[in-house]
Design a protein around this motif. Structure first.
Motif, mmCIF file in Angstrom:
data_model
loop_
_atom_site.group_PDB
_atom_site.id
_atom_site.type_symbol
_atom_site.label_atom_id
_atom_site.label_comp_id
_atom_site.label_asym_id
_atom_site.label_seq_id
_atom_site.Cartn_x
_atom_site.Cartn_y
_atom_site.Cartn_z
ATOM 1 N N ASN A 428 0.817 -1.212 0.000
ATOM 2 C CA ASN A 428 0.000 0.000 0.000
ATOM 3 C C ASN A 428 0.851 1.262 0.000
ATOM 4 O O ASN A 428 0.458 2.288 -0.559
ATOM 5 C CB ASN A 428 -0.900 0.012 1.238
ATOM 6 N N ALA A 429 2.014 1.184 0.648
ATOM 7 C CA ALA A 429 2.858 2.370 0.802
ATOM 8 C C ALA A 429 3.453 2.842 -0.518
ATOM 9 O O ALA A 429 3.990 3.949 -0.601
ATOM 10 C CB ALA A 429 3.978 2.094 1.813
ATOM 11 N N LEU A 430 3.372 2.019 -1.554
ATOM 12 C CA LEU A 430 3.873 2.448 -2.857
ATOM 13 C C LEU A 430 3.020 3.566 -3.446
ATOM 14 O O LEU A 430 3.518 4.413 -4.193
ATOM 15 C CB LEU A 430 3.925 1.261 -3.820
ATOM 16 N N ASP A 431 1.745 3.576 -3.112
ATOM 17 C CA ASP A 431 0.850 4.633 -3.585
ATOM 18 C C ASP A 431 0.366 5.542 -2.463
ATOM 19 O O ASP A 431 0.080 6.715 -2.693
ATOM 20 C CB ASP A 431 -0.363 4.029 -4.299
ATOM 21 N N GLU A 432 0.219 5.000 -1.260
ATOM 22 C CA GLU A 432 -0.233 5.809 -0.121
ATOM 23 C C GLU A 432 0.989 6.478 0.523
ATOM 24 O O GLU A 432 1.482 6.066 1.562
ATOM 25 C CB GLU A 432 -0.985 4.936 0.887
ATOM 26 N N THR A 433 1.454 7.493 -0.138
ATOM 27 C CA THR A 433 2.686 8.192 0.221
ATOM 28 C C THR A 433 2.358 9.479 0.976
ATOM 29 O O THR A 433 1.182 9.851 1.102
ATOM 30 C CB THR A 433 3.462 8.547 -1.057
ATOM 31 N N PRO A 434 3.373 10.204 1.454
ATOM 32 C CA PRO A 434 3.113 11.564 1.932
ATOM 33 C C PRO A 434 2.364 12.350 0.854
ATOM 34 O O PRO A 434 2.681 12.257 -0.323
ATOM 35 C CB PRO A 434 4.523 12.119 2.146
ATOM 36 N N LEU A 467 7.653 16.867 -0.901
ATOM 37 C CA LEU A 467 7.036 15.820 -0.083
ATOM 38 C C LEU A 467 8.041 14.785 0.424
ATOM 39 O O LEU A 467 7.688 13.925 1.228
ATOM 40 C CB LEU A 467 5.940 15.107 -0.879
ATOM 41 N N GLY A 468 9.269 14.837 -0.060
ATOM 42 C CA GLY A 468 10.285 13.882 0.396
ATOM 43 C C GLY A 468 9.990 12.462 -0.022
ATOM 44 O O GLY A 468 10.198 11.516 0.751
ATOM 45 N N LEU A 469 9.511 12.275 -1.255
ATOM 46 C CA LEU A 469 9.084 10.940 -1.682
ATOM 47 C C LEU A 469 10.241 9.973 -1.875
ATOM 48 O O LEU A 469 10.086 8.767 -1.675
ATOM 49 C CB LEU A 469 8.259 11.042 -2.966
ATOM 50 N N SER A 470 11.402 10.472 -2.261
ATOM 51 C CA SER A 470 12.552 9.560 -2.403
ATOM 52 C C SER A 470 12.891 8.914 -1.074
ATOM 53 O O SER A 470 13.160 7.708 -1.000
ATOM 54 C CB SER A 470 13.757 10.324 -2.967
ATOM 55 N N LEU A 501 10.776 -1.904 -7.626
ATOM 56 C CA LEU A 501 10.070 -0.661 -7.938
ATOM 57 C C LEU A 501 10.368 0.406 -6.883
ATOM 58 O O LEU A 501 10.617 1.575 -7.216
ATOM 59 C CB LEU A 501 8.559 -0.921 -8.006
ATOM 60 N N ALA A 502 10.363 0.022 -5.616
ATOM 61 C CA ALA A 502 10.657 0.980 -4.539
ATOM 62 C C ALA A 502 12.087 1.496 -4.635
ATOM 63 O O ALA A 502 12.349 2.677 -4.360
ATOM 64 C CB ALA A 502 10.408 0.325 -3.179
ATOM 65 N N ILE A 503 13.024 0.618 -5.026
ATOM 66 C CA ILE A 503 14.415 1.049 -5.204
ATOM 67 C C ILE A 503 14.506 2.116 -6.300
ATOM 68 O O ILE A 503 15.164 3.147 -6.131
ATOM 69 C CB ILE A 503 15.316 -0.161 -5.536
ATOM 70 N N VAL A 504 13.855 1.864 -7.427
ATOM 71 C CA VAL A 504 13.857 2.848 -8.514
ATOM 72 C C VAL A 504 13.243 4.159 -8.036
ATOM 73 O O VAL A 504 13.777 5.247 -8.271
ATOM 74 C CB VAL A 504 13.095 2.299 -9.738
ATOM 75 N N MET A 505 12.115 4.063 -7.333
ATOM 76 C CA MET A 505 11.430 5.272 -6.866
ATOM 77 C C MET A 505 12.254 6.057 -5.847
ATOM 78 O O MET A 505 12.138 7.280 -5.756
ATOM 79 C CB MET A 505 10.086 4.903 -6.243
ATOM 80 N N SER A 506 13.101 5.350 -5.073
ATOM 81 C CA SER A 506 13.905 6.047 -4.064
ATOM 82 C C SER A 506 14.887 7.020 -4.687
ATOM 83 O O SER A 506 15.376 7.939 -4.027
ATOM 84 C CB SER A 506 14.643 5.031 -3.180
ATOM 85 N N THR A 507 15.176 6.840 -5.963
ATOM 86 C CA THR A 507 16.021 7.795 -6.691
ATOM 87 C C THR A 507 15.198 8.647 -7.653
ATOM 88 O O THR A 507 15.388 9.854 -7.754
ATOM 89 C CB THR A 507 17.111 7.055 -7.491
ATOM 90 N N LYS A 508 14.237 8.009 -8.327
ATOM 91 C CA LYS A 508 13.521 8.697 -9.399
ATOM 92 C C LYS A 508 12.437 9.649 -8.911
ATOM 93 O O LYS A 508 12.131 10.648 -9.580
ATOM 94 C CB LYS A 508 12.902 7.677 -10.355
ATOM 95 N N ALA A 509 11.820 9.362 -7.770
ATOM 96 C CA ALA A 509 10.646 10.127 -7.337
ATOM 97 C C ALA A 509 10.893 11.629 -7.318
ATOM 98 O O ALA A 509 10.055 12.422 -7.735
ATOM 99 C CB ALA A 509 10.188 9.649 -5.960
ATOM 100 N N ASP A 510 12.065 12.033 -6.833
ATOM 101 C CA ASP A 510 12.382 13.465 -6.732
ATOM 102 C C ASP A 510 13.349 13.934 -7.810
ATOM 103 O O ASP A 510 13.794 15.087 -7.781
ATOM 104 C CB ASP A 510 12.984 13.767 -5.351
ATOM 105 N N PHE A 511 13.676 13.066 -8.755
ATOM 106 C CA PHE A 511 14.716 13.400 -9.725
ATOM 107 C C PHE A 511 14.393 14.677 -10.505
ATOM 108 O O PHE A 511 15.193 15.617 -10.581
ATOM 109 C CB PHE A 511 14.929 12.234 -10.703
ATOM 110 N N GLY A 512 13.215 14.725 -11.114
ATOM 111 C CA GLY A 512 12.863 15.880 -11.934
ATOM 112 C C GLY A 512 12.812 17.167 -11.139
ATOM 113 O O GLY A 512 13.212 18.238 -11.628
ATOM 114 N N VAL A 513 12.328 17.081 -9.904
ATOM 115 C CA VAL A 513 12.261 18.263 -9.030
ATOM 116 C C VAL A 513 13.661 18.796 -8.755
ATOM 117 O O VAL A 513 13.922 20.004 -8.850
ATOM 118 C CB VAL A 513 11.548 17.909 -7.707
#
Length: 631
Positions: A428-434, A467-470, A501-513
């Motif tokens: 659930n935490a993959l989508d239910e994020t800050p 939001l600190g998603l990474s 997927l979570a590993i990728v998101m830990s870098t990618k989530a904030d990449f563009g920002v």
């Protein structure tokens, strides 16, 4: 392995017992613990017990026997005498699995799925097949889509029958047929791109071939004929031939023809109710609580079971009103809820549990006898279907007890899967994020939008900034790591996919920002750091693709994977371009990066996202502000 000796009439359950023995870790032996079984179809109450020397199971159907045997084993392992009772709440409780959104479950996985259903006591199964079944008259029907053959469906029906599960064909006979109608053979029967031409004799020849073929492999004399969301009905070729007619008249004419076909083949049809229920709403809203369907409309509806589909509401009152209005339509009412496997890449258990608890409680109050859970695969079938198990356990819990008991549900789920509910809930935490509301009730598809979010254009960057998603995804990856590496457990491959997927998101989530911030500040050192991340992400995205590919090929037919290859290839190459652009800017070859000079705006969705969500939608809308395909 536990040895048991079945006493009593085994003729009805023997074939299924051979199938479930391995997953229940039992051996049926004359030297085993004696268990007396008795079938009592006249009683809603089922019992199972053990007095210290012998066991008893009193069941109401073949399928319920396997549920009770499974529960008997769970209690026996506690090494204490017991006497348990439960009450059957619905005549039919089951699932409908989407096999039309690219992911077509292979036969071995469907059998695995049926075994899970048997353990839980779910007794109805549908494969939603718009065009993914073989119809010999139309070779382009389901062409290159992984369609099921008659032999495969017959094999599955035989397997389900041994477990006491009714398999019902689930097709479309009006709309949702875009992929079937896009070929030249369908020119004469096409109204709009996805709706058949009502009133055309060739249309009913086509539909009779579909209905006859779809029902042939199954023992059941029931069939789901679809008919939902045919919004273009009468607006294309039909309008050119007949002029403007009201949708109800067109719909009724068509349904009478289709029902006549089902009657000819001794079939009992059911259909999604929305196209009729909308007639009573001034706005055409399916969930309009003020809808009043005119009696003249009701009186004209042919004999067909109405399936109310609702997987959106959390309050019981809404379900009560909708069911009451459906009952007034004078047809048998079936309820279809949902296990949210179509939220994005990850399942949404919060929405599933809140809607299901309310929906099924209302069904009990309103005397609904048949319920099933839909497991849609919207926008490409990205979610592994066996991630639906927690929702299936909830349906079992609600189907055999008056009231929901979380502790009981969690105990049975652990026994059935070897996993705690908490372990699955980590997904659930993959989508239910800050930034997302509790239980993700407005269905944010955070991990999906961030995976496909363009590294330079960043359509979702403004929504997720700050939001600190990474950091959030790094924590999720740490929680999933042990589940992804324990090869002794059954669903390690599912957790390995989500861990990656979570590993990728830990870098990618904030990449563009971070790239945008560094560019705006003309901070070359920070841009160098993001350039290194981009190179890292190219590799980790390909690792994710390979992990996803492995799980797809294990559970599904290979057809449809090409779409996800294209998506992964797209984001992989966008990072290649990002690396080129950043490198050229940093070495002075490029004076500016226009993509990063644009002011970032919040994501503009085709519909209101609501509060507590960071984004959702279709891939084509989230990867570019341009046109992905079309004229």
């Amino acid at each position: 392995m536990l040895k048991i000796r079945i006493l009593g009439d085994k003729s009805e359950i023997e074939s299924g017992l051979n199938l479930v023995s391995s997953i229940l870790d039992i051996e049926v032996s004359s030297e085993g613990i004696p268990v007396m079984i008795e079938k009592n179809i006249a009683c809603q109450n089922q019992t199972y017990g053990y007095d210290g020397e012998k066991g008893t199971i009193t069941y109401t159907s073949t399928n319920s026997f396997f549920r009770l045997l499974n529960l008997w084993i769970m209690e026996y392992k506690k090494s204490k005498p017991f006497e348990k009772e439960e009450k059957v709440q619905f005549e039919k409780t089951g699932v409908m699995i989407d096999a039309s959104r690219n992911a077509v479950m292979n036969v071995s996985t469907m059998k695995e799925f049926l075994l899970h259903m048997a353990k839980m006591g779910l007794n109805l199964a549908m494969l939603y097949t718009e065009d993914t079944y073989e119809v010999k008259e139309y070779p382009y029907f389901g062409y290159l889509r992984g369609r099921y053959t008659q032999k495969e469906l017959k094999e599955l029906d035989d397997y389900a029958f041994a477990l006491g599960i009714e398999m019902v064909p689930c097709i479309q006979t009006l709309g949702h047929l875009y992929l079937a109608l896009k070929y030249e053979y369908a020119n004469a029967i096409r109204d709009t791109s996805d709706v058949v031409l009502v009133g055309e004799p060739k249309t009913y020849e086509f539909l009779e071939n579909l209905i006859r073929t779809a029902s042939a492999p199954f023992r059941s004399n029931r069939i789901h004929i679809g008919m939902d969301e045919a919004f273009g009905l009468g607006s294309g070729a039909y309008k050119a031939r007949h002029g403007i007619r009201d949708n109800f008249s067109i719909m009724n004419d068509h349904l009478k023809e289709v029902v006549a076909i089902t009657e000819k083949h001794d079939l009992e049809p059911m259909m999604w109710s929305d196209m009729y229920y909308r007639f009573g709403s001034k706005t055409g809203d399916y969930y309009d609580l003020n809808s009043e369907i005119p009696n003249e409309v009701i009186d004209e509806i042919p004999q067909v079971d109405m399936v109310l589909w609702d997987y959106y509401h959390e309050d019981q009152n809404t379900y009560d009103i909708l069911l009451e209005k459906h009952i007034a339509m004078k047809q048998k009412v079936i309820f279809a809820g949902g296990i949210w496997t179509w939220n994005g890449i990850a399942p949404n258990y919060g929405k599933t549990f809140e809607t299901t608890k309310s929906g099924l409680a209302s069904c009990k109050r309103n005397g609904i006898k048949e319920v099933f859970a839909t497991m849609w695969g919207d926008d490409g079938g990205e979610t592994p279907i066996l991630s639906a198990l927690p929702g299936m356990q909830l349906y079992a819990e609600m189907s055999y007890h008056d009231h929901y008991d979380e502790a009981r549900l969690e105990e049975e789920f652990l026994h059935n899967t070897g996993y705690t509910m908490t372990e699955f809930y980590t997904l659930n935490a993959l989508d239910e994020t800050p930034g997302v509301m509790k239980n993700n009730l407005n269905t944010s598809a955070t991990s999906k939008v961030l995976l496909w979010n363009d590294p330079l254009l960043g359509l979702f960057d403004k929504d997720t900034e700050g939001l600190g998603l990474s950091a959030h995804y790094k924590t999720v990856a740490e929680k999933l790591a042990p589940l992804a590496t324990d090869v002794s457990r059954e669903f390690t491959d599912i957790f390995a996919f989500y861990h990656r997927l979570a590993i990728v998101m830990s870098t990618k989530a904030d990449f563009g920002v971070l790239v945008k911030q560094a560019y705006d500040a003309d901070d070359k050192m920070a841009l160098e750091k993001e350039l290194d991340k981009a190179k890292e992400l190219k590799k980790s995205i390909n690792d994710l693709r390979l992990t996803h590919q492995r799980i797809w090929m294990r559970y599904n037919k290979p057809f449809g994977w090409e779409v996800l290859d294209i998506r992964y290839g797209g984001i992989f190459m966008r990072f290649a371009t990002t690396i080129d652009r950043l490198s050229a800017y940093l070495d002075g070859t490029l004076e500016e990066i226009p993509e990063l000079m644009e002011e970032k705006l919040p994501f503009s969705s085709p519909y209101d996202l609501g509060e507590g969500t960071l984004g959702r939608g279709l891939y084509k809308d989230m990867v570019t502000a341009g046109k992905l395909s079309g004229v």
